[in-house]
Write an enzyme that holds these catalytic residues in place. Structure first.
Site, PDB file in Angstrom:
ATOM      1  N   ARG A   1     -29.934 -41.867  29.210  1.00 44.22           N
ATOM      2  CA  ARG A   1     -30.916 -40.892  28.740  1.00 44.22           C
ATOM      3  C   ARG A   1     -31.432 -41.327  27.364  1.00 44.22           C
ATOM      4  O   ARG A   1     -30.688 -41.860  26.550  1.00 44.22           O
ATOM      5  CB  ARG A   1     -30.279 -39.498  28.606  1.00 44.22           C
ATOM      6  CG  ARG A   1     -29.689 -38.928  29.883  1.00 44.22           C
ATOM      7  CD  ARG A   1     -30.764 -38.444  30.841  1.00 44.22           C
ATOM      8  NE  ARG A   1     -30.164 -37.817  32.007  1.00 44.22           N
ATOM      9  CZ  ARG A   1     -29.786 -38.460  33.109  1.00 44.22           C
ATOM     10  NH1 ARG A   1     -29.933 -39.790  33.166  1.00 44.22           N
ATOM     11  NH2 ARG A   1     -29.273 -37.821  34.128  1.00 44.22           N
TER      12      ARG A   1
ATOM     13  N   PRO B   1     -33.661 -30.271  33.724  1.00 42.26           N
ATOM     14  CA  PRO B   1     -33.582 -28.858  33.352  1.00 42.26           C
ATOM     15  C   PRO B   1     -32.241 -28.526  32.696  1.00 42.26           C
ATOM     16  O   PRO B   1     -31.203 -29.037  33.080  1.00 42.26           O
ATOM     17  CB  PRO B   1     -33.734 -28.139  34.698  1.00 42.26           C
ATOM     18  CG  PRO B   1     -34.467 -29.115  35.571  1.00 42.26           C
ATOM     19  CD  PRO B   1     -33.969 -30.453  35.146  1.00 42.26           C
ATOM     20  N   GLU B   2     -32.306 -27.665  31.688  1.00 46.08           N
ATOM     21  CA  GLU B   2     -31.099 -27.215  31.008  1.00 46.08           C
ATOM     22  C   GLU B   2     -30.564 -25.961  31.698  1.00 46.08           C
ATOM     23  O   GLU B   2     -31.233 -25.339  32.518  1.00 46.08           O
ATOM     24  CB  GLU B   2     -31.429 -26.915  29.541  1.00 46.08           C
ATOM     25  CG  GLU B   2     -32.237 -27.969  28.832  1.00 46.08           C
ATOM     26  CD  GLU B   2     -31.393 -29.121  28.285  1.00 46.08           C
ATOM     27  OE1 GLU B   2     -30.211 -28.913  27.975  1.00 46.08           O
ATOM     28  OE2 GLU B   2     -31.945 -30.235  28.172  1.00 46.08           O
TER      29      GLU B   2
ATOM     30  N   LYS C   1     -25.953 -25.429  35.962  1.00 48.50           N
ATOM     31  CA  LYS C   1     -27.257 -25.854  36.464  1.00 48.50           C
ATOM     32  C   LYS C   1     -27.385 -25.643  37.975  1.00 48.50           C
ATOM     33  O   LYS C   1     -28.318 -26.139  38.596  1.00 48.50           O
ATOM     34  CB  LYS C   1     -27.485 -27.328  36.118  1.00 48.50           C
ATOM     35  CG  LYS C   1     -27.480 -27.593  34.618  1.00 48.50           C
ATOM     36  CD  LYS C   1     -27.756 -29.044  34.324  1.00 48.50           C
ATOM     37  CE  LYS C   1     -27.687 -29.313  32.821  1.00 48.50           C
ATOM     38  NZ  LYS C   1     -28.012 -30.707  32.485  1.00 48.50           N
TER      39      LYS C   1
END
Length: 267
Positions: free
Chosen positions: A251, A2-3, A51
């Site tokens: 990533r 999630p950003e 976050k």
């Protein structure tokens, strides 16, 4: 992953649904917190920092949660069916007319409100902070400038430089900046990078859909992210997918080798 805008929107929606409401159920299904019952407490507010998400209660405590890779908060009506399996629920905050369920929240802590800073004090400036100023931007730019040899893609994910950017925005920012994610930070203007990061997160902060193109149509929201093997929207060359980072920090990164000059991994 999630950003920051995802967490920001979750906090905003939870605040609207729960603030000022008394909990009829406050269950924490986490090994370190299972003995704590929050029932009877009143929610004072919900806010995000990067976050991280904090839910504050009237007893002076705050529930800290972090989404990590697969966490989320959902809001339901009392009789509404949950969209994720019950065994994934880690927190249940129920009022008379709403239920907030935290799924797959691996990082949870109960702290005093005054100790929230202890959990987020190491972070760089929050790109979605309502208190953002020119000085805040300058601080983020200076933190980025202080890492001249770090690969830009890795620097953008470093929350201690600036908080809120995840893999989606990292990938799209590098494309918009016209530079390889593997290029060193010294090859970019830190002020431009910080301004772009805040611009993109702000553009998507009020909606669940994330677009860096301005187009929410299916298959159109992103320029290169998750478009490996497809033609670049700018030049037509094939978008490449490669891994950046090592171990738990690895990533998938997407880039156009023509539009984003600089060092690239060996294919």
């Amino acid at each position: 992953m999630p950003e920051g805008d995802t967490v920001y929107l979750a906090a905003k929606r939870m605040a609207a649904a729960l603030s000022g409401q008394r909990l009829t159920q406050g269950e924490l299904r986490h090994p370190r917190l299972a003995e704590h019952d929050l029932s009877g407490l009143t929610v004072q507010g919900v806010h995000s920092v990067g976050k991280h998400l904090f839910t504050r209660f009237d007893d002076g405590r705050s529930l800290h949660t972090h989404f990590r890779m697969d966490g989320s908060w959902h809001l339901y009506r009392p009789d509404q069916r949950w969209r994720r399996p019950h065994h994934q629920a880690r927190a249940i905050l129920r009022t008379s007319d709403r239920v907030a369920v935290g799924f797959c929240l691996h990082d949870m802590a109960l702290v005093t409100i005054k100790d929230e800073q202890r959990l987020v004090g190491h972070l760089g400036p929050d790109l979605l902070s309502p208190y953002w100023t020119d000085d805040t931007a300058a601080t983020a730019a200076q933190r980025l400038r202080a890492q001249p040899d770090l690969e830009l893609g890795l620097a953008l994910l470093e929350q201690r430089i600036m908080a809120g950017i995840g893999n989606l925005y990292k990938t799209e920012m590098c494309f918009l900046l016209g530079i390889s994610p593997w290029a060193p930070v010294r090859d970019v203007d830190p002020n431009v990078v910080v301004a772009l990061g805040r611009q993109l997160l702000l553009a998507n902060a009020e909606r669940p859909e994330q677009s860096t193109t301005g187009d929410l149509a299916r298959g159109r929201p992103h320029r290169v992210y998750e478009r490996g093997g497809q033609p670049c929207r700018r030049c037509g060359q094939r978008v490449i997918r490669a891994v950046q980072g090592e171990g738990v920090y690895a990533r998938y990164t997407y880039y156009c080798p023509r539009c984003q000059p600089g060092p690239h991994p060996v294919r």
